[in-house]
Write a protein that holds these residues in place. Structure first.
Motif, PDB file in Angstrom:
ATOM      1  N   HIS A  13      -5.855  14.116   3.242  1.00 41.45           N
ATOM      2  CA  HIS A  13      -4.494  14.614   3.836  1.00 41.45           C
ATOM      3  C   HIS A  13      -4.133  15.978   3.395  1.00 41.45           C
ATOM      4  O   HIS A  13      -3.731  16.856   4.193  1.00 41.45           O
ATOM      5  CB  HIS A  13      -3.250  13.702   3.651  1.00 41.45           C
ATOM      6  CG  HIS A  13      -3.231  12.389   4.590  1.00 41.45           C
ATOM      7  ND1 HIS A  13      -3.762  11.166   4.077  1.00 41.45           N
ATOM      8  CD2 HIS A  13      -2.735  12.283   5.778  1.00 41.45           C
ATOM      9  CE1 HIS A  13      -3.548  10.433   5.239  1.00 41.45           C
ATOM     10  NE2 HIS A  13      -3.165  10.835   6.021  1.00 41.45           N
ATOM     11  N   VAL A  50       5.069  -1.174   2.972  1.00 43.54           N
ATOM     12  CA  VAL A  50       4.604   0.190   2.549  1.00 43.54           C
ATOM     13  C   VAL A  50       5.914   1.027   2.209  1.00 43.54           C
ATOM     14  O   VAL A  50       6.504   1.444   3.034  1.00 43.54           O
ATOM     15  CB  VAL A  50       3.854   0.830   3.868  1.00 43.54           C
ATOM     16  CG1 VAL A  50       3.398   2.345   3.540  1.00 43.54           C
ATOM     17  CG2 VAL A  50       2.809   0.104   4.292  1.00 43.54           C
ATOM     18  N   PHE A  58       1.001  -1.228   0.003  1.00 42.22           N
ATOM     19  CA  PHE A  58       0.082   0.030   0.010  1.00 42.22           C
ATOM     20  C   PHE A  58       0.815   1.165   0.114  1.00 42.22           C
ATOM     21  O   PHE A  58       2.064   1.509   0.674  1.00 42.22           O
ATOM     22  CB  PHE A  58      -0.943   0.032   1.172  1.00 42.22           C
ATOM     23  CG  PHE A  58      -1.801   1.376   1.495  1.00 42.22           C
ATOM     24  CD1 PHE A  58      -3.162   1.011   0.587  1.00 42.22           C
ATOM     25  CD2 PHE A  58      -1.437   2.574   1.537  1.00 42.22           C
ATOM     26  CE1 PHE A  58      -4.145   2.099   0.472  1.00 42.22           C
ATOM     27  CE2 PHE A  58      -2.268   3.552   1.461  1.00 42.22           C
ATOM     28  CZ  PHE A  58      -3.600   3.343   1.113  1.00 42.22           C
ATOM     29  N   SER A  59       0.395   2.091  -0.973  1.00 46.29           N
ATOM     30  CA  SER A  59       1.245   3.453  -0.780  1.00 46.29           C
ATOM     31  C   SER A  59       0.123   4.568  -1.161  1.00 46.29           C
ATOM     32  O   SER A  59      -0.778   4.167  -2.067  1.00 46.29           O
ATOM     33  CB  SER A  59       2.579   3.548  -1.339  1.00 46.29           C
ATOM     34  OG  SER A  59       3.224   4.786  -1.041  1.00 46.29           O
ATOM     35  N   ALA A  60       0.684   5.972  -0.784  1.00 43.47           N
ATOM     36  CA  ALA A  60      -0.330   6.957  -1.233  1.00 43.47           C
ATOM     37  C   ALA A  60       0.511   8.254  -1.427  1.00 43.47           C
ATOM     38  O   ALA A  60       1.875   8.320  -0.841  1.00 43.47           O
ATOM     39  CB  ALA A  60      -1.553   7.282  -0.196  1.00 43.47           C
ATOM     40  N   ILE A  61       0.177   9.101  -2.036  1.00 44.21           N
ATOM     41  CA  ILE A  61       0.705  10.474  -2.447  1.00 44.21           C
ATOM     42  C   ILE A  61      -0.225  11.484  -2.243  1.00 44.21           C
ATOM     43  O   ILE A  61      -1.566  11.227  -2.785  1.00 44.21           O
ATOM     44  CB  ILE A  61       1.437  10.240  -3.797  1.00 44.21           C
ATOM     45  CG1 ILE A  61       2.393  11.272  -3.827  1.00 44.21           C
ATOM     46  CG2 ILE A  61       0.306  10.267  -4.944  1.00 44.21           C
ATOM     47  CD1 ILE A  61       3.426  11.077  -5.339  1.00 44.21           C
ATOM     48  N   GLN A  62       0.175  12.624  -1.881  1.00 43.59           N
ATOM     49  CA  GLN A  62      -0.898  13.809  -1.782  1.00 43.59           C
ATOM     50  C   GLN A  62      -0.921  14.246  -3.128  1.00 43.59           C
ATOM     51  O   GLN A  62       0.044  14.962  -3.530  1.00 43.59           O
ATOM     52  CB  GLN A  62      -0.294  14.761  -0.775  1.00 43.59           C
ATOM     53  CG  GLN A  62      -0.591  14.119   0.776  1.00 43.59           C
ATOM     54  CD  GLN A  62      -0.594  15.589   1.568  1.00 43.59           C
ATOM     55  OE1 GLN A  62      -1.153  16.395   1.406  1.00 43.59           O
ATOM     56  NE2 GLN A  62       0.375  15.149   2.717  1.00 43.59           N
ATOM     57  N   TYR A  99      -2.994  13.833  11.419  1.00 38.32           N
ATOM     58  CA  TYR A  99      -2.765  13.463   9.804  1.00 38.32           C
ATOM     59  C   TYR A  99      -2.359  12.032  10.146  1.00 38.32           C
ATOM     60  O   TYR A  99      -2.525  11.150   9.402  1.00 38.32           O
ATOM     61  CB  TYR A  99      -1.885  14.226   9.555  1.00 38.32           C
ATOM     62  CG  TYR A  99      -1.273  14.176   8.367  1.00 38.32           C
ATOM     63  CD1 TYR A  99      -1.198  14.941   7.172  1.00 38.32           C
ATOM     64  CD2 TYR A  99      -0.164  13.064   8.211  1.00 38.32           C
ATOM     65  CE1 TYR A  99      -0.453  15.163   6.106  1.00 38.32           C
ATOM     66  CE2 TYR A  99       0.595  12.971   6.885  1.00 38.32           C
ATOM     67  CZ  TYR A  99       0.447  13.807   5.884  1.00 38.32           C
ATOM     68  OH  TYR A  99       1.227  13.670   4.670  1.00 38.32           O
ATOM     69  N   MET A 107      -3.381   8.356   8.151  1.00 37.55           N
ATOM     70  CA  MET A 107      -2.283   7.661   7.463  1.00 37.55           C
ATOM     71  C   MET A 107      -2.341   6.294   7.828  1.00 37.55           C
ATOM     72  O   MET A 107      -2.243   5.309   7.127  1.00 37.55           O
ATOM     73  CB  MET A 107      -1.184   8.241   7.343  1.00 37.55           C
ATOM     74  CG  MET A 107      -0.370   7.525   6.724  1.00 37.55           C
ATOM     75  SD  MET A 107       1.473   8.972   6.350  1.00 37.55           S
ATOM     76  CE  MET A 107       2.580   7.553   6.065  1.00 37.55           C
ATOM     77  N   ALA A 124      -3.934  10.514  -1.652  1.00 35.39           N
ATOM     78  CA  ALA A 124      -4.393  11.009  -0.405  1.00 35.39           C
ATOM     79  C   ALA A 124      -4.776  12.465  -0.314  1.00 35.39           C
ATOM     80  O   ALA A 124      -4.564  13.370   0.378  1.00 35.39           O
ATOM     81  CB  ALA A 124      -3.385  10.858   0.654  1.00 35.39           C
ATOM     82  N   GLN A 132       8.529   9.870   5.794  1.00 30.10           N
ATOM     83  CA  GLN A 132       7.352   9.281   6.169  1.00 30.10           C
ATOM     84  C   GLN A 132       7.552   8.287   7.256  1.00 30.10           C
ATOM     85  O   GLN A 132       6.844   7.586   7.597  1.00 30.10           O
ATOM     86  CB  GLN A 132       6.370   8.804   5.034  1.00 30.10           C
ATOM     87  CG  GLN A 132       5.866   9.970   4.359  1.00 30.10           C
ATOM     88  CD  GLN A 132       5.052  10.840   4.836  1.00 30.10           C
ATOM     89  OE1 GLN A 132       4.266  10.571   5.791  1.00 30.10           O
ATOM     90  NE2 GLN A 132       4.998  12.282   4.718  1.00 30.10           N
ATOM     91  N   VAL A 136       7.748   4.078   1.324  1.00 27.01           N
ATOM     92  CA  VAL A 136       7.660   5.632   1.543  1.00 27.01           C
ATOM     93  C   VAL A 136       8.833   6.369   1.530  1.00 27.01           C
ATOM     94  O   VAL A 136      10.132   5.650   1.351  1.00 27.01           O
ATOM     95  CB  VAL A 136       6.998   5.986   2.952  1.00 27.01           C
ATOM     96  CG1 VAL A 136       5.494   5.478   3.045  1.00 27.01           C
ATOM     97  CG2 VAL A 136       7.981   5.135   4.047  1.00 27.01           C
ATOM     98  N   ASP A 186      -5.359   4.290   6.325  1.00 23.74           N
ATOM     99  CA  ASP A 186      -5.171   3.997   4.975  1.00 23.74           C
ATOM    100  C   ASP A 186      -4.634   2.722   5.008  1.00 23.74           C
ATOM    101  O   ASP A 186      -4.865   1.893   4.320  1.00 23.74           O
ATOM    102  CB  ASP A 186      -4.250   5.131   4.322  1.00 23.74           C
ATOM    103  CG  ASP A 186      -4.768   6.452   4.290  1.00 23.74           C
ATOM    104  OD1 ASP A 186      -6.050   6.631   4.282  1.00 23.74           O
ATOM    105  OD2 ASP A 186      -3.854   7.360   3.997  1.00 23.74           O
ATOM    106  N   ILE A 187      -3.325   2.841   5.743  1.00 23.94           N
ATOM    107  CA  ILE A 187      -2.589   1.322   5.587  1.00 23.94           C
ATOM    108  C   ILE A 187      -3.250   0.027   6.126  1.00 23.94           C
ATOM    109  O   ILE A 187      -3.198  -0.930   5.468  1.00 23.94           O
ATOM    110  CB  ILE A 187      -1.359   1.506   6.367  1.00 23.94           C
ATOM    111  CG1 ILE A 187      -0.284   2.721   5.739  1.00 23.94           C
ATOM    112  CG2 ILE A 187      -0.341   0.368   6.099  1.00 23.94           C
ATOM    113  CD1 ILE A 187       0.613   3.342   6.461  1.00 23.94           C
TER     114      ILE A 187
HETATM  115  N1  TRP Z   1       1.531  10.956   4.123  1.00 27.67           N
HETATM  116  C1  TRP Z   1       2.208  10.820   2.923  1.00 27.67           C
HETATM  117  C2  TRP Z   1       2.918  11.812   2.183  1.00 27.67           C
HETATM  118  O1  TRP Z   1       2.756  12.817   2.164  1.00 27.67           O
HETATM  119  C3  TRP Z   1       1.130  10.200   2.047  1.00 27.67           C
HETATM  120  C4  TRP Z   1       0.259   9.150   2.453  1.00 27.67           C
HETATM  121  C5  TRP Z   1      -1.033   9.137   2.822  1.00 27.67           C
HETATM  122  C6  TRP Z   1       0.617   7.727   2.723  1.00 27.67           C
HETATM  123  N2  TRP Z   1      -1.583   8.102   3.441  1.00 27.67           N
HETATM  124  C7  TRP Z   1      -0.532   6.910   3.283  1.00 27.67           C
HETATM  125  C8  TRP Z   1       1.833   7.091   2.408  1.00 27.67           C
HETATM  126  C9  TRP Z   1      -0.210   5.724   3.599  1.00 27.67           C
HETATM  127  C10 TRP Z   1       1.859   5.848   2.720  1.00 27.67           C
HETATM  128  C11 TRP Z   1       0.928   5.083   3.044  1.00 27.67           C
HETATM  129  O2  TRP Z   1       3.886  11.504   1.534  1.00 27.67           O
END
Ligand code: TRP
Length: 333
Positions: free
Chosen positions: A49, A148, A11-15, A132, A136, A46, A154, A150, A139-140
């Motif tokens: 966020h 994850v 799992f990963s995310a980007i704003q 925040y 997050m 994300a 992070q 990152v 999410d995971i």
């Molecule tokens: N906070 C992370 C960032 O700004 C983005 C993010 C949100 C994220 N939820 C996540 C990264 C869950 C990994 C897993 O880069």
């Protein structure tokens, strides 16, 4: 073909807080693309966020769609991976509330990103900025992720995620998989071209410091030609040569050449030749991405199809975990 072993979940995310930069691409998104065959990958924008810092609504809408199309253009394939927009999946906000109640004030106070952002946005130190990391963590944990990937900034949030998960499991039994955060080895840490001590960032006050994924070739070349170097006029990787080190890192990430090979390639040549070569390599790397983006962004119906479908699947998966959590905590189901 029958699958004998279940793949691990990534799992990963980007704003989507602005355009996607060369730093986001070389540091994160390119790795997302590579992991798609080996893992069950779940990626998100994300956007919840993002509102911890005040946004312009029209611009935010554009940024989210642009980021979605850009990341697809980089090669995140919705046939292979789940790629959704966080705010479309209501379980995230719900899970964040529950996890907030299992996260300590003291823990959140120690987060360096909170301290940094509080300084930077001193007029808007809102509760969302503070909590925040609980969003997050949700999410995971909703996806029972194994891994994850990152950026280094992070890592502390991932450690807190594991602490929250262990705490919850300690009270209620094994509800959450404890994820493993990692900083991808082949993910390059790209610095500002104008101030190579700072990470490349879309909020760089000098526009020439940051290369955007969708910059035209002319703009990319101009930014690299103006990149800060030093007065030694020698392409080698060494302490104190932050500008040159950064350019070498970028060139290496894009061409696959080692730092030694790059040093040899530019022995006896000046920074002018070197910067041109780095710029041209980046232009060629980004050209197909920009072309694919142009196609995607014109086809809003297709994009919508992709993120709608993904949201449905994400909701289904995440609801299983949220349901379990609600039951364990004691809500009437
Ligand atoms: N906070 C992370 C960032 O700004 C983005 C993010 C949100 C994220 N939820 C996540 C990264 C869950 C990994 C897993 O880069």
């Amino acid at each position: 073909m029958e699958q004998t072993e279940k793949k691990q979940v990534v799992f990963s995310a980007i704003q989507p807080s602005g355009t996607i930069t060369l730093g986001n691409y070389l540091g994160a998104v390119r790795n997302w693309v590579k992991m798609q065959d080996e893992y069950d990958c779940i990626y998100a924008l994300a956007d919840l966020h993002t509102i911890t810092v005040r946004q312009n609504p029209a611009q935010m809408r554009r940024n989210i769609l642009d980021a979605y199309a850009s990341i697809m253009a980089c090669g995140v394939d919705v046939e292979k991976s789940l790629f959704f927009i966080q705010s479309h999946v209501h379980t995230h906000a719900e899970m964040a509330w529950v996890l907030n109640c299992y996260t300590q004030f003291g823990e959140l106070s120690r987060m360096t990103q909170f301290k940094d952002k509080s300084k930077k946005h001193a007029d808007n130190i809102n509760a969302g900025l503070f909590t925040y990391p609980a969003l997050m963590a949700g999410d995971i944990l909703l996806y029972q992720a194994d891994k994850v990937p990152v950026g280094a900034d992070q890592k502390q949030h991932i450690e807190l995620t594991c602490d929250i998960a262990k705490r919850f499991n300690g009270i209620y039994g094994d509800v959450f998989k404890i994820p493993e955060g990692f900083i991808p080895k082949n993910g390059a840490r790209v610095m500002s071209l104008q101030n190579p001590l700072n990470k490349m960032s879309k909020s760089d006050e000098n526009v020439n410091g940051c290369v955007h994924l969708l910059d035209t070739p002319e703009v990319i070349m101009r930014k690299f030609k103006r990149a800060v170097t030093d007065s030694e006029a020698c392409v080698r990787y060494a302490e104190g040569k932050d500008g040159v080190n950064n350019l070498m890192t970028i060139y290496s990430a894009v061409t696959g050449k080692s730092l030694d090979a790059i040093e040899a390639e530019f022995a006896g040549k000046g920074y002018g030749d070197f910067k041109t070569a780095v710029g041209e390599a980046v232009v060629e790397e980004l050209r197909p991405i920009r072309e694919r983006y142009e196609q995607l962004i014109r086809d809003k119906a297709y994009l919508e199809d992709c993120y709608r479908q993904a949201a449905g699947v994400a909701l289904k998966i995440s609801s299983r975990t949220l349901g379990k959590v609600m039951k364990k905590v004691g809500f009437v189901r």
